[in-house]
Design a protein around this motif. Structure first.
Motif, PDB file in Angstrom:
ATOM      1  N   GLY A 140       0.803  -1.225   0.000  1.00 40.40           N
ATOM      2  CA  GLY A 140       0.000   0.000   0.000  1.00 40.40           C
ATOM      3  C   GLY A 140       0.826   1.260   0.000  1.00 40.40           C
ATOM      4  N   GLY A 141       2.037   1.186  -0.611  1.00 43.55           N
ATOM      5  CA  GLY A 141       2.882   2.381  -0.677  1.00 43.55           C
ATOM      6  C   GLY A 141       3.759   2.568   0.550  1.00 43.55           C
ATOM      7  N   ASN A 142       3.589   1.714   1.565  1.00 43.06           N
ATOM      8  CA  ASN A 142       4.373   1.861   2.795  1.00 43.06           C
ATOM      9  C   ASN A 142       5.592   0.952   2.770  1.00 43.06           C
ATOM     10  OD1 ASN A 142       2.487   3.603   3.963  1.00 43.06           O
ATOM     11  ND2 ASN A 142       1.270   1.891   4.701  1.00 43.06           N
ATOM     12  N   GLY A 143       6.688   1.430   3.328  1.00 42.00           N
ATOM     13  CA  GLY A 143       7.834   0.574   3.572  1.00 42.00           C
ATOM     14  C   GLY A 143       7.619  -0.103   4.909  1.00 42.00           C
ATOM     15  N   VAL A 144       7.282  -1.389   4.906  1.00 36.06           N
ATOM     16  CA  VAL A 144       6.961  -2.097   6.143  1.00 36.06           C
ATOM     17  C   VAL A 144       8.229  -2.758   6.675  1.00 36.06           C
ATOM     18  CG1 VAL A 144       5.526  -3.853   7.218  1.00 36.06           C
ATOM     19  CG2 VAL A 144       4.617  -2.503   5.322  1.00 36.06           C
ATOM     20  N   HIS A 145       8.532  -2.490   7.938  1.00 30.81           N
ATOM     21  CA  HIS A 145       9.727  -3.038   8.563  1.00 30.81           C
ATOM     22  C   HIS A 145       9.326  -3.987   9.687  1.00 30.81           C
ATOM     23  CE1 HIS A 145      12.892  -0.185   6.915  1.00 30.81           C
ATOM     24  NE2 HIS A 145      11.752   0.290   6.437  1.00 30.81           N
ATOM     25  N   LEU A 146      10.036  -5.120   9.763  1.00 30.25           N
ATOM     26  CA  LEU A 146       9.834  -6.074  10.857  1.00 30.25           C
ATOM     27  C   LEU A 146      10.913  -5.859  11.903  1.00 30.25           C
ATOM     28  CD1 LEU A 146       9.099  -9.397   8.923  1.00 30.25           C
ATOM     29  CD2 LEU A 146       7.461  -7.855   9.994  1.00 30.25           C
ATOM     30  N   ILE A 147      10.506  -5.898  13.171  1.00 33.25           N
ATOM     31  CA  ILE A 147      11.451  -5.739  14.281  1.00 33.25           C
ATOM     32  C   ILE A 147      11.389  -6.993  15.136  1.00 33.25           C
ATOM     33  CG2 ILE A 147      12.077  -4.369  16.306  1.00 33.25           C
ATOM     34  CD1 ILE A 147      10.686  -1.992  15.009  1.00 33.25           C
ATOM     35  N   ASP A 148      12.531  -7.701  15.219  1.00 31.47           N
ATOM     36  CA  ASP A 148      12.627  -8.896  16.055  1.00 31.47           C
ATOM     37  C   ASP A 148      13.093  -8.470  17.439  1.00 31.47           C
ATOM     38  OD1 ASP A 148      12.632 -11.576  16.775  1.00 31.47           O
ATOM     39  OD2 ASP A 148      14.696 -11.887  16.102  1.00 31.47           O
TER      40      ASP A 148
END
Length: 456
Positions: free
Chosen positions: A125-133
Motif C-alpha cells: 500500500g505504498g508503505n515501507g513495512v519493517h519487521l522488528i525482532d
C-alpha cells in the motif's frame, strides 16, 4: 489550526475504530493519508514549539530525539511491526519466514536474540513495512532485554505477539501490558504443526478467551514458521528402504493475509496513531515539567516579595504608610506571577485581582489586620526593643498576608485567569485552610529579626 498530539491521537483513535467496518478500502486509504499528514504536522509543531524552555527540552532530550525519529519515519512513509513473545517460541523464525531470508539469527540456545533487530519486509500500500525482532520477555537474567522488548513494542505501529501453546501467566500479563500501550495486536499460535486439527482449534479458542477485549478474534491465528521436517521412506536403486527428512515450507498464510489487509487498509492511520500517542505522552511530560518549573519559580517569587514586604513594613516608622507600601508590593507580586505563568497582567488587572482576593480575605483576616494596625501605631511611639518586637510582629503578619495574596493569585493564573467552578470565595478559603499560619508567622519573625539585626 493544528491539533495537540493528545487531541489528534484521540480523534485518530475514534477514526480507527470506525474505519475497518464502515469504510471502503478507498475511503480508508484517503482517511489514512489525512491522518498521516495531521500527525506529521502535530509532531513538527511540538518539536518546533518556541515556548518550551531549553531546560525542559534538555530534561526530555531522549524523548525529543525519539520524536525526531518518529517524524522521520512518518516522512519516509514507514510502518514498523514488532514480533514479540517469550524466548524460543519462534519469533526470529517467523520474521525470517515472512522476509523469505535468514535475516535474524535462529538457534537452539535459550534466548538467541540478544538485541532488537530491524529489516525491511515489503512494499504494501505504498508503505515501507519493517519487521522488528525483539528479545524474549522471560529470558533468565535478561531484565534489560525484556525492558528493551517492551520498549521496542511500545514504539512500533503493530505488534505480533507469538506463543507456542496455551498462554502462561507471564504471557497474559505481558499481553495486557502491551494492550495498555493502545496499539493494535495480533496473537499468533506458532508451531501449530505440532497439534492435531481438533487440538489446534481448541487452543485457538483458548487463546481468544485469554485475549478477549485485547485482540480481535479474527486477529488470533495459527501458523508454523519453521515446521518440523516430515519423515518419509524412500526406496533406493538397490531396492533398500531408507528414511529421509523432508523440509516443510512455512505456513504463514493466515498471519500474512491479516497483516497485508491491515497494512493496506489502515497502515497510515496506524503509523499516525502511534506517533500521536507517543507525542501526546511527551506533550504531557513537557506540560508537567513546565508547570513544575513555574511552581518552583512562583515559590521563589512569592518568598522574595514576602521578605521585601515584611521588611518594608517592619522598617517604616510612619503608621499606616507601611500599608500603602505593602499594597504596591502586592500589585507588583501579582504582575510578576502573571509573567511567570505566561499570562501578563496590566496594573489595572492586577489591582482588580487584588481587590477580589482582599474582599474574600476581609472576613477571614479582619482580626489579623486589626492587630496589624495596632502594631503600626505602637511602632510610631515606641523605641528600642519594643520597636524591634512590634516591627517583627507586624512584618510577620505582612509576610503572611502576602503569602495568601500570592497563592490565591497563582491559583487564578494556573486556571488560565479563572477561579474555576469553585469561585474566588472557596478558592481563597481553601488556601487559608491549607497554609500553616503559625509556621509561616514563626519563620517570618525569625527571618525579619535576623535581617533587622544585620541592619543595626
Amino acid at each position: 489550526m493544528i491539533d495537540s498530539p493528545r487531541e489528534l491521537w484521540q480523534r485518530l483513535q475514534r477514526a480507527f475504530a470506525r474505519t475497518p467496518t464502515s469504510s471502503s478500502a478507498a475511503v480508508a486509504a484517503g482517511a489514512g493519508e489525512s491522518h498521516h499528514a495531521q500527525a506529521a504536522a502535530s509532531l513538527r509543531a511540538l518539536l518546533d514549539d518556541p515556548h518550551i524552555p531549553v531546560s525542559v527540552r534538555g530534561g526530555l532530550a531522549a524523548d525529543f530525539a525519539r520524536l525526531e525519529s518518529m517524524l522521520a519515519k512518518l516522512e519516509r512513509d514507514e510502518l514498523h511491526i514488532a514480533v514479540f513473545g517469550r524466548v524460543s517460541v519462534g519469533k526470529s523464525a517467523l520474521a525470517n519466514a515472512l522476509l523469505g531470508e535468514d535475516a535474524f539469527t535462529v538457534g537452539v540456545l535459550h534466548g538467541t536474540t540478544r538485541e532488537a533487530g530491524q529489516r525491511r519486509w515489503r512494499e504494501v500500500g505504498g508503505n515501507g513495512v519493517h519487521l522488528i525482532d525483539t528479545p524474549g520477555i522471560d529470558e533468565l537474567d535478561g531484565e534489560a532485554r525484556e525492558a528493551l522488548a517492551h520498549e521496542v513494542a511500545g514504539v512500533s505501529d503493530l505488534v505480533v505477539f507469538v506463543v507456542d501453546g496455551d498462554m502462561t501467566q507471564r504471557e497474559r500479563d505481558a499481553l495486557q501490558r502491551l494492550a495498555r500501550t493502545e496499539r493494535p495486536l495480533l496473537l499468533a499460535l506458532n508451531k501449530a504443526d505440532r497439534y492435531g486439527e481438533e487440538e489446534r482449534e481448541r487452543l485457538i479458542e483458548r487463546l481468544r478467551e485469554h485475549a478477549a477485549g485485547l485482540v480481535r478474534a479474527e486477529d488470533v491465528v495459527a501458523i508454523a514458521a519453521q515446521p518440523a521436517p516430515l519423515k518419509r521412506l524412500r526406496v533406493d536403486a538397490d531396492g533398500v528402504e531408507r528414511a529421509e527428512l523432508v523440509e516443510q515450507a512455512p505456513d504463514l498464510s493466515a498471519l500474512r493475509d491479516r497483516l497485508t489487509a491491515i497494512v493496506e487498509r489502515e497502515g497510515k492511520t496506524l503509523a499516525a496513531l502511534n506517533a500521536s500517542l507517543f507525542a501526546g505522552r511527551v506533550s504531557d511530560q513537557v506540560g508537567a515539567r513546565i508547570a513544575q518549573a513555574r511552581r518552583e519559580l512562583a515559590d521563589r517569587v512569592i518568598r522574595q516579595y514576602c521578605i521585601a514586604k515584611s521588611i518594608a513594613v517592619a522598617l517604616n516608622p510612619i503608621p499606616v504608610a507601611d500599608l500603602l507600601a505593602a499594597g504596591a508590593l502586592d500589585a507588583a507580586l501579582v504582575m510578576h506571577l502573571g509573567r511567570v505563568y505566561g499570562l501578563p497582567l496590566t496594573r489595572t488587572e492586577a489591582g482588580s485581582l487584588i481587590a477580589v482576593i482582599s474582599a474574600q480575605l476581609a472576613a477571614l483576616m479582619g482580626a489579623i489586620w486589626g492587630v496589624h494596625l495596632v502594631a503600626s501605631a505602637l511602632k510610631g511611639v515606641s523605641a528600642g526593643l519594643s520597636t524591634v518586637v512590634t516591627a517583627a510582629a507586624q512584618g510577620a503578619l505582612a509576610w503572611y498576608a502576602t503569602e495568601l495574596v500570592g497563592r490565591a493569585a497563582e491559583k487564578y493564573l494556573v486556571g488560565g485567569k479563572s477561579w474555576g467552578e469553585q469561585g474566588p470565595k472557596r478558592v481563597v478559603a481553601g488556601i487559608v485552610e491549607s497554609l500553616d499560619r503559625d509556621s509561616i508567622l514563626r519563620e517570618a519573625r525569625e527571618e525579619i529579626l535576623k535581617r533587622l539585626r544585620l541592619r543595626t
